[in-house]
Write a protein that holds these residues in place. Structure first.
Motif, PDB file in Angstrom:
ATOM      1  N   CYS A 146       0.826  -1.213   0.000  1.00  0.00           N
ATOM      2  CA  CYS A 146       0.000   0.000   0.000  1.00  0.00           C
ATOM      3  C   CYS A 146       0.862   1.267   0.000  1.00  0.00           C
ATOM      4  O   CYS A 146       0.564   2.228  -0.715  1.00  0.00           O
ATOM      5  N   CYS A 147       1.916   1.265   0.779  1.00  0.00           N
ATOM      6  CA  CYS A 147       2.814   2.431   0.833  1.00  0.00           C
ATOM      7  C   CYS A 147       3.481   2.674  -0.506  1.00  0.00           C
ATOM      8  O   CYS A 147       3.589   3.819  -0.954  1.00  0.00           O
ATOM      9  N   ARG A 168       0.959   4.233  -2.858  1.00  0.00           N
ATOM     10  CA  ARG A 168       0.716   5.650  -2.533  1.00  0.00           C
ATOM     11  C   ARG A 168       1.866   6.526  -2.990  1.00  0.00           C
ATOM     12  O   ARG A 168       1.657   7.617  -3.488  1.00  0.00           O
ATOM     13  N   HIS A 195       1.591   6.916  -6.764  1.00  0.00           N
ATOM     14  CA  HIS A 195       0.502   7.846  -7.108  1.00  0.00           C
ATOM     15  C   HIS A 195       0.914   9.285  -6.812  1.00  0.00           C
ATOM     16  O   HIS A 195       0.588  10.196  -7.578  1.00  0.00           O
TER      17      HIS A 195
END
Length: 69
Positions: free
Chosen positions: A58-59, A62, A65
């Motif tokens: 997830c990190c 992110r 993005h």
């Protein structure tokens, strides 16, 4: 709510089913790592490993993005 769940599902895409389930039990259902281990039938160490893998995934997404921003 449905949009948020779809976003989470997309974010976890690419993770194995067991890692994804562990993450969802923790973050959505609020289970402790010990409760997840008992529910899924895996060791506490495996829960820790799955959670670390999911969080790292997830990190990284992110950060990608944010860089594309």
């Amino acid at each position: 709510m449905i949009d948020a769940l779809m976003e989470i599902d997309a974010m976890l895409d690419g993770l194995g089913a067991k890692v994804k389930r562990t993450f969802l039990l923790s973050q959505c259902d609020g289970l402790t790592y010990a409760a997840i281990a008992e529910t899924v039938g895996i060791s506490l160490r495996t829960v820790n490993n799955h959670m670390a893998k999911a969080m790292e995934h997830c990190c990284r997404l992110r950060l990608r993005h944010a860089a594309l921003g």
